[in-house]
Write a protein that holds these residues in place. Sequence first.
Motif, mmCIF file in Angstrom:
data_model
loop_
_atom_site.group_PDB
_atom_site.id
_atom_site.type_symbol
_atom_site.label_atom_id
_atom_site.label_comp_id
_atom_site.label_asym_id
_atom_site.label_seq_id
_atom_site.Cartn_x
_atom_site.Cartn_y
_atom_site.Cartn_z
ATOM 1 N N SER A 262 -0.926 -28.117 -19.674
ATOM 2 C CA SER A 262 -1.952 -28.370 -20.637
ATOM 3 C C SER A 262 -2.964 -29.424 -20.157
ATOM 4 O O SER A 262 -2.624 -30.233 -19.307
ATOM 5 C CB SER A 262 -1.456 -28.586 -22.011
ATOM 6 O OG SER A 262 -0.559 -29.720 -21.936
ATOM 7 N N GLY A 263 -4.133 -29.360 -20.648
ATOM 8 C CA GLY A 263 -4.991 -30.468 -20.335
ATOM 9 C C GLY A 263 -5.769 -30.060 -19.226
ATOM 10 O O GLY A 263 -5.483 -29.995 -18.198
ATOM 11 N N SER B 263 -6.562 -24.662 -24.975
ATOM 12 C CA SER B 263 -5.593 -25.440 -24.361
ATOM 13 C C SER B 263 -4.944 -24.670 -23.104
ATOM 14 O O SER B 263 -4.942 -23.671 -23.161
ATOM 15 C CB SER B 263 -4.393 -25.769 -25.319
ATOM 16 O OG SER B 263 -3.484 -26.735 -24.611
#
Length: 316
Positions: free
Chosen positions: A314-315, A301
């Motif tokens: 994040s992502g 993450s």
Amino acid sequence: MSTVRIDRVAGHIGAEITGVDLSAPLSEEDVAAIRAALLAHKVVFFRGQHLDHGRQIAFARQFGELTHAHPHEDAPPEEHPEILTIDPRRYEKLYGLDRKQQTRRQYSYYSGWHTDVTAAVNPPAASILRAETVPAFGGDTAWSNLVAAYEGLSEPLRALADGLRAEHRFLAGSEADESGRYAERINKNLLVAVHPVVRVHPETGERALFVNPGFTKKILGLSAAESRQILDLFFGQIARPAYTVRFRWQPGDIAFWDNRATAHLAPEDLEHLDVERTLHRVTLIGDRPVGPDGFTSELISGVEFRAQREPAVSGV
């Protein structure tokens, strides 16, 4: 000819470097001498340099590209986004945590033994910490040689460690519930990575025990009980006094450590004292750790830890 002098300060780790002015550009010979000392001794110390933010950044850039101050830092000094200021008063102002809470909850850099930002898939290659204000007594920092810790294990344990992988994340070492503004910020900007438990140093080829209680959550493929017991054994190994050096700070002092081969311990003796302690850190961008079996760290993450001015999100 280089005037750098290097004096060892402990049996397994640490050296003090004199004969160099870090406020001025270094010669190629001096840069090479300092880099060699860093690789050999894992952490090196410079006394009485009295740099400002700009000169600290300029010194560090002679050894590599710098990261943003910290993945969760959104208020670095103006015009110096590479600087992370370490001062309990900042955490109290930003997150409502007093110094005792910081120590108890491990929400700040008073977090026990740790290697910087190993929640990132590419933890910093090195860190450079400068003392601005320090108390007359107390507040020492200790470093541990993770190569010596690995080599001090028995052969069967080294063989076991060589094939293990572990998950690293922020707040891994905290026993408190993950609430509050700081924890909320971390959970909204998660950094989680899987690293080899043993890291092969990219420059020296040495093997280092690459776990730490500040960030290592669990060993993959083991039961929770097995993971906890083995991690406790490794954590005890890296904290053995024989592998450590302890540094007494004075204003203007600088510590420069190889983050790929060390863990360090922030002071734990100040929470009951009304003292000021302000230091400033910069970090050099690192690569993804590689284990003895060729396993390369994997991102779970977040994003790689680079020179971006904004904290990681994040992502990916």
